[in-house]
Design a protein around this motif. Sequence first.
Motif, short mmCIF file in Angstrom:
data_model
loop_
_atom_site.label_atom_id
_atom_site.label_comp_id
_atom_site.label_asym_id
_atom_site.label_seq_id
_atom_site.Cartn_x
_atom_site.Cartn_y
_atom_site.Cartn_z
N GLU A 1 67.47 54.41 -38.01
CA GLU A 1 68.04 53.07 -38.19
C GLU A 1 66.94 52.04 -38.47
OE1 GLU A 1 71.95 54.22 -35.55
OE2 GLU A 1 70.69 52.58 -34.80
N ALA A 2 65.77 52.24 -37.85
CA ALA A 2 64.65 51.32 -38.11
C ALA A 2 64.19 51.45 -39.57
CB ALA A 2 63.49 51.61 -37.16
N LEU A 3 64.22 52.69 -40.10
CA LEU A 3 63.82 52.90 -41.51
C LEU A 3 64.82 52.24 -42.45
CD1 LEU A 3 62.68 56.64 -41.33
CD2 LEU A 3 61.23 54.67 -41.89
N GLU A 4 66.09 52.30 -42.08
CA GLU A 4 67.10 51.66 -42.94
C GLU A 4 66.95 50.14 -42.91
OE1 GLU A 4 71.25 52.83 -42.42
OE2 GLU A 4 71.90 50.85 -43.11
N LYS A 5 66.69 49.62 -41.71
CA LYS A 5 66.60 48.16 -41.55
C LYS A 5 65.38 47.59 -42.28
CE LYS A 5 66.54 44.91 -37.78
NZ LYS A 5 66.02 44.82 -36.44
N ASN A 6 64.30 48.35 -42.27
CA ASN A 6 63.06 47.88 -42.88
C ASN A 6 62.52 48.99 -43.78
OD1 ASN A 6 60.81 46.43 -43.37
ND2 ASN A 6 60.14 46.27 -41.24
N PRO A 7 63.13 49.16 -44.97
CA PRO A 7 62.82 50.34 -45.80
C PRO A 7 61.35 50.39 -46.21
CG PRO A 7 64.71 49.13 -46.68
CD PRO A 7 64.10 48.26 -45.61
N PRO A 8 60.76 51.58 -46.14
CA PRO A 8 59.32 51.74 -46.43
C PRO A 8 59.04 51.82 -47.93
CG PRO A 8 60.26 53.83 -45.76
CD PRO A 8 61.39 52.84 -45.69
N LEU A 9 59.49 50.82 -48.69
CA LEU A 9 59.41 50.86 -50.15
C LEU A 9 57.98 51.05 -50.65
CD1 LEU A 9 61.89 47.99 -51.06
CD2 LEU A 9 62.27 50.47 -51.19
N GLY A 10 57.75 52.11 -51.38
CA GLY A 10 56.44 52.36 -51.99
C GLY A 10 55.35 52.76 -51.00
N LEU A 11 55.70 52.94 -49.73
CA LEU A 11 54.65 53.22 -48.73
C LEU A 11 54.32 54.71 -48.63
CD1 LEU A 11 55.65 50.92 -45.71
CD2 LEU A 11 54.27 50.38 -47.72
N ARG A 12 53.11 54.95 -48.19
CA ARG A 12 52.73 56.31 -47.83
C ARG A 12 52.95 56.43 -46.32
NH1 ARG A 12 46.76 58.77 -48.93
NH2 ARG A 12 47.51 60.63 -49.96
N VAL A 13 53.67 57.47 -45.93
CA VAL A 13 54.15 57.58 -44.54
C VAL A 13 53.63 58.88 -43.93
CG1 VAL A 13 56.24 57.78 -43.12
CG2 VAL A 13 56.24 56.27 -45.11
N ALA A 14 53.29 58.84 -42.64
CA ALA A 14 52.99 60.07 -41.90
C ALA A 14 54.06 60.27 -40.84
CB ALA A 14 51.62 59.98 -41.25
N ASP A 15 54.47 61.51 -40.63
CA ASP A 15 55.48 61.82 -39.60
C ASP A 15 54.85 62.82 -38.64
OD1 ASP A 15 57.65 62.45 -38.07
OD2 ASP A 15 58.83 63.36 -39.68
N LEU A 16 54.46 62.32 -37.47
CA LEU A 16 53.78 63.16 -36.50
C LEU A 16 54.83 63.70 -35.52
CD1 LEU A 16 51.03 64.13 -35.40
CD2 LEU A 16 50.96 62.05 -34.02
N GLY A 17 54.91 65.03 -35.41
CA GLY A 17 55.98 65.64 -34.60
C GLY A 17 57.26 65.66 -35.41
N CYS A 18 57.17 66.28 -36.59
CA CYS A 18 58.25 66.12 -37.58
C CYS A 18 59.50 66.94 -37.27
CB CYS A 18 57.74 66.47 -38.98
SG CYS A 18 57.10 68.15 -39.10
N GLY A 19 59.39 67.96 -36.38
CA GLY A 19 60.58 68.77 -36.07
C GLY A 19 61.14 69.39 -37.34
N SER A 20 62.39 69.07 -37.63
CA SER A 20 63.05 69.61 -38.82
C SER A 20 62.68 68.83 -40.09
CB SER A 20 64.56 69.53 -38.62
OG SER A 20 64.89 68.16 -38.41
N GLY A 21 61.94 67.72 -39.94
CA GLY A 21 61.52 66.92 -41.10
C GLY A 21 62.44 65.75 -41.40
N VAL A 22 63.45 65.55 -40.56
CA VAL A 22 64.51 64.59 -40.89
C VAL A 22 63.99 63.17 -41.13
CG1 VAL A 22 65.10 64.19 -38.44
CG2 VAL A 22 66.81 63.77 -40.21
#
Length: 301
Positions: free
Chosen positions: A151-172
């Motif tokens: 929901e935080a990603l939807e509220k503040n979309p990471p447009l054009g950003l490079r993102v890291a996901d630490l502890g990605c689990g299934s990758g969702v």
Amino acid sequence: MNSASACCWWRLALPIADELEESLIWKLTELGISRIAVQHVPEKAERTLLAWLPSSEWSESDRDQLMVNLRPLAEPFGLQLANPTWCEVADEDWSLNWKQHWQSDPVGQRLLILPAWLDLPQEYADRLVVRMDPGSAFGTGSHPSTRLCLEALEKNPPLGLRVADLGCGSGVLGFAALGFGARQVLAADTDSQAVCASRANAELNQLDLDRFRVVHGSVDALSAQLQGEVVDLLLCNILAPVIEALASSFDQLLSANGRCLLSGLLVDQAPRLQVVLEALGWRVNSLTVQGCWGLLDVSKR
Ligand SMILES: C[S@@+](CC[C@H](N)C(=O)[O-])C[C@H]1O[C@@H](n2cnc3c(N)ncnc32)[C@H](O)[C@@H]1O
């Protein structure tokens, strides 16, 4: 009881009251148990918490001790845990169970988490679809700590950003970040099954390696992949004590204006984590709460 065997699991089935679901899942995860599902039976208005434990690692006394650890969680609600049922099952039981009980899941206003084996329901045809087959990795999107991030990603979309996901689990989280406009996602998990599940789900969502890459490990593995470059946003949905232990190393991963979405903490743990983060030089922008779970949005000062 059957003797323990390396290819089998103990399946715990525990009937629970709604209000206990979150704290029991939290405790199981804290104890290193990540293969968890909740069966909802609407017509019976009850649910059953299921957890799979490798038979070779969980003796009868370990399982008794597990229940001793879980029982106090019911006390603050004036409840008592029911007696658990344990049975030994084969490996495939886990995924079959998911398939039986996991439905398409709308999150926020724009996202739909869609199990790989289901067709897109007509009523969600205009949503951003993330297809998932979680295998044995955490992250179907249904847990409050995951929903808070989505929901935080939807509220503040990471447009054009490079993102890291630490502890990605299934990758969702990474797939949702790409759906909401991120340029690239680098993911990491210490659980090799999570790495496999994330790779399989990336394929399912037709993402190539330029957009989504997953590595086995933690902050060091991300750093090695970045080769001195940085990301703009770090997603980290792990438990509060793990975040606390890792927080001092986040700085090296992030650009000067970098932000982190830190989830997986209980609301009660937020004040302590906030103090730790501020002492490390992070600015806490907000705490968002869902049930007893919290998400901290922090940035470099
Ligand atoms: C609560 S799950 C979150 C999964 C997914 N990101 C989500 O939001 O649904 C936490 C994940 O972090 C992984 N993990 C735990 N400690 C870790 C660490 N120190 N570094 C990287 N991953 C870790 C676990 O294996 C697990 O897959």
